[in-house]
Design a protein around this motif. Structure first.
Motif, PDB file in Angstrom:
ATOM      1  N   ASN A  66     -97.453 -32.264  61.534  1.00  0.00           N
ATOM      2  CA  ASN A  66     -97.171 -30.938  60.946  1.00  0.00           C
ATOM      3  C   ASN A  66     -96.661 -31.019  59.500  1.00  0.00           C
ATOM      4  N   PHE A  67     -97.047 -32.038  58.783  1.00  0.00           N
ATOM      5  CA  PHE A  67     -96.607 -32.209  57.398  1.00  0.00           C
ATOM      6  C   PHE A  67     -97.238 -31.127  56.507  1.00  0.00           C
ATOM      7  N   ARG A  68     -96.406 -30.431  55.704  1.00  0.00           N
ATOM      8  CA  ARG A  68     -96.880 -29.309  54.882  1.00  0.00           C
ATOM      9  C   ARG A  68     -96.845 -29.584  53.383  1.00  0.00           C
ATOM     10  N   ALA A  69     -95.875 -30.339  52.904  1.00  0.00           N
ATOM     11  CA  ALA A  69     -95.706 -30.649  51.472  1.00  0.00           C
ATOM     12  C   ALA A  69     -95.413 -29.413  50.638  1.00  0.00           C
ATOM     13  N   ARG A  70     -94.674 -28.477  51.198  1.00  0.00           N
ATOM     14  CA  ARG A  70     -94.252 -27.314  50.399  1.00  0.00           C
ATOM     15  C   ARG A  70     -93.080 -27.658  49.484  1.00  0.00           C
ATOM     16  N   GLU A  71     -92.287 -28.648  49.882  1.00  0.00           N
ATOM     17  CA  GLU A  71     -91.236 -29.148  48.993  1.00  0.00           C
ATOM     18  C   GLU A  71     -91.887 -30.172  48.066  1.00  0.00           C
ATOM     19  N   GLU A  72     -92.198 -29.749  46.841  1.00  0.00           N
ATOM     20  CA  GLU A  72     -92.975 -30.589  45.926  1.00  0.00           C
ATOM     21  C   GLU A  72     -92.141 -31.675  45.255  1.00  0.00           C
ATOM     22  N   PHE A  73     -90.831 -31.498  45.203  1.00  0.00           N
ATOM     23  CA  PHE A  73     -89.962 -32.476  44.557  1.00  0.00           C
ATOM     24  C   PHE A  73     -88.747 -32.732  45.436  1.00  0.00           C
ATOM     25  N   ILE A  74     -88.355 -34.012  45.523  1.00  0.00           N
ATOM     26  CA  ILE A  74     -87.207 -34.420  46.313  1.00  0.00           C
ATOM     27  C   ILE A  74     -86.354 -35.362  45.463  1.00  0.00           C
ATOM     28  N   PRO A  75     -85.049 -35.152  45.398  1.00  0.00           N
ATOM     29  CA  PRO A  75     -84.204 -36.052  44.603  1.00  0.00           C
ATOM     30  C   PRO A  75     -84.194 -37.468  45.164  1.00  0.00           C
ATOM     31  N   PHE A  76     -84.175 -38.436  44.270  1.00  0.00           N
ATOM     32  CA  PHE A  76     -83.945 -39.810  44.719  1.00  0.00           C
ATOM     33  C   PHE A  76     -82.525 -40.232  44.359  1.00  0.00           C
ATOM     34  N   ILE A  77     -82.038 -41.256  45.037  1.00  0.00           N
ATOM     35  CA  ILE A  77     -80.703 -41.784  44.753  1.00  0.00           C
ATOM     36  C   ILE A  77     -80.787 -42.661  43.515  1.00  0.00           C
ATOM     37  N   VAL A  78     -79.987 -42.343  42.532  1.00  0.00           N
ATOM     38  CA  VAL A  78     -80.001 -43.063  41.260  1.00  0.00           C
ATOM     39  C   VAL A  78     -79.159 -44.328  41.382  1.00  0.00           C
ATOM     40  N   SER A  79     -79.666 -45.422  40.845  1.00  0.00           N
ATOM     41  CA  SER A  79     -78.919 -46.677  40.783  1.00  0.00           C
ATOM     42  C   SER A  79     -79.371 -47.433  39.541  1.00  0.00           C
ATOM     43  N   PRO A  80     -78.536 -48.320  39.002  1.00  0.00           N
ATOM     44  CA  PRO A  80     -78.971 -49.113  37.846  1.00  0.00           C
ATOM     45  C   PRO A  80     -80.236 -49.903  38.128  1.00  0.00           C
TER      46      PRO A  80
END
Length: 430
Positions: free
Chosen positions: A215-229
């Motif tokens: 049931n994957f829709r991909a309506r959330e086009e952007f997702i934050p990633f965890i920032v690291s050095p």
């Protein structure tokens, strides 16, 4: 002759002041629209109407009460950016030695984010063989004080960082029944799951992403990633074609600075689209310009003690975007702040920055009229909705207003509809 001149000036001022006042019937209409028998009596509502020409308050209700401002907080960020940053972003601070450059990010959000004019970091670094990055100047945490923890996987809650790239977001597209992500280095961290989820979701503690193929829709086009050095080094090395290394050294007193992109497009995007990430990074750039360190709390403290010391009520201001429920402002302080912006900016720039009812930004689908009459910043979060800006009356004159609502049990769309009735009535009487 002198007496005649004085009399003329007095008459002009008096007629302007009289024209600025609401008559008895107009005042009672507003009282009924916002009073005890109105829709707005069921929750906390604050309102102020202010004549910018006569500098008189025409009407107020609970204008001294504090409200959660949500994204109208971005007006404070806009003012701070205009005062401190002037016309350009603050991108890097650096020192060089031979073929080595050491860099400290200054909060510029534009690198590979949206369609902004790009700071040409690759060209800037071209003369050097070795790039050493430090984030030791970053004092603020990734998330602001009072942000909701479960917003972490929504694009409006991207992490703050000293040198962001791609807006600190992963882009998601649907290919068949699976997600295709960019930057591509995240693709190997995408896994199927049997959990009943419809979007690609990130793990809370890591950059691992999960989707349900059924049931994957991909309506959330952007997702934050965890920032690291480590992640920044990988992304930056790929983007610039140079190998970056990490060494968290303090910024030397003697160093150079580089301003890489024009500021106005970032301010415009923040205001029209209510971009939280841009707002937070702008406050980091303000701090960097002032103190050579990225400390939103210190930048806010400085602004409140200097340029904003004269607001009617001291704001409780904690972040750049308004994501925090600890932000508390009064309607009359919002009006006072907006007047500062109004006096500072040329008209054509102000109109570009403000969402317009029925035409642009967050007001594109509300306050519609053949002739636009609302030009204002919106602010919405659960149980709170505010609108601060300008209303144009039938006379063609502009008035400043702040309309703030908190603790209502309705949908925000219902509150907006009732607010629109009041603003239409106000437009017709002014």
């Amino acid at each position: 002759m002198r007496n005649k001149i004085h009399l003329t000036i007095l008459l002009c001022y008096t007629s302007s002041a009289l024209f600025a006042q609401l008559n008895r019937d107009q005042y009672l209409k507003l009282e009924n629209a916002l009073g005890e028998r109105s829709f707005f009596n069921g929750h906390l509502t604050g309102f102020m109407l202010y004549d910018l020409d006569s500098q008189l308050v025409l009407y107020e209700k609970n204008s001294h009460q504090r409200f959660i401002p949500a994204s109208t907080t971005k007006l404070f960020t806009l003012f701070s950016s205009l005062v401190v940053l002037n016309d350009s972003t603050q991108t890097l601070r650096y020192v060089t030695e031979g073929n080595t450059i050491r860099i400290w990010g200054s909060g510029d959000p534009s690198w590979k984010y949206k369609d902004f004019v790009q700071p040409d970091i690759s060209a800037f670094l071209a003369p050097y063989e070795k790039v050493i990055f430090s984030d030791a100047n970053m004092m603020s945490p990734a998330f602001g004080y009072g942000w909701q923890w479960d917003d972490y996987y929504y694009n409006y809650s991207a992490e703050r960082s000293s040198l962001p790239i791609y807006g600190n977001l992963v882009q998601v597209k649907k290919v068949g029944n699976a997600p295709s992500v960019f930057p591509t280095i995240f693709q190997e961290s995408v896994f199927p799951t049997n959990r009943t989820i419809r979007e690609l979701e990130r793990d809370f503690h890591s950059n691992r992403f999960y989707y349900n193929p059924n049931n994957f829709r991909a309506r959330e086009e952007f997702i934050p990633f965890i920032v690291s050095p480590e992640l920044l080094l990988e992304l930056a090395s790929e983007a610039t074609g140079k190998e970056w290394t990490y060494q968290p050294d303090s910024l030397p007193v003697i160093h150079e600075e580089w301003r890489g992109a024009p500021l106005f497009p970032i301010l415009k995007e923040m205001m029209l689209e209510s971009d939280n990430f841009l707002a937070e990074q702008l406050m980091l750039m303000v701090s960097d310009r002032l103190f050579q360190r990225l400390d939103t709390e210190r930048a806010i403290e400085y602004m409140l003690k200097t340029y904003l010391y004269d607001l009617p009520d001291e704001p409780q201001w904690v972040d750049g975007s308004g994501l925090s429920r600890h932000d508390l402002f009064t309607p009359r302080s919002m009006v006072a702040l907006f007047e500062k912006i109004y006096r500072m900016l040329p008209d054509e720039q102000l109109w570009e920055l403000l969402p317009t009812g029925g035409r642009s930004g967050t007001l594109e689908n509300s306050y519609r009229a053949e002739e636009p009459y609302i030009f204002a910043k919106t602010g919405t979060m659960s149980n709170n909705h505010s609108l601060v800006g300008l209303i144009r009356g039938k006379s063609g004159r502009y008035y400043c207003f702040a309309f703030m609502n908190s603790n209502y049990p309705h949908k925000a769309s219902e509150v907006r509809r009732e607010m629109e009735k009041v603003m239409l009535m106000l437009r017709d009487m002014l």
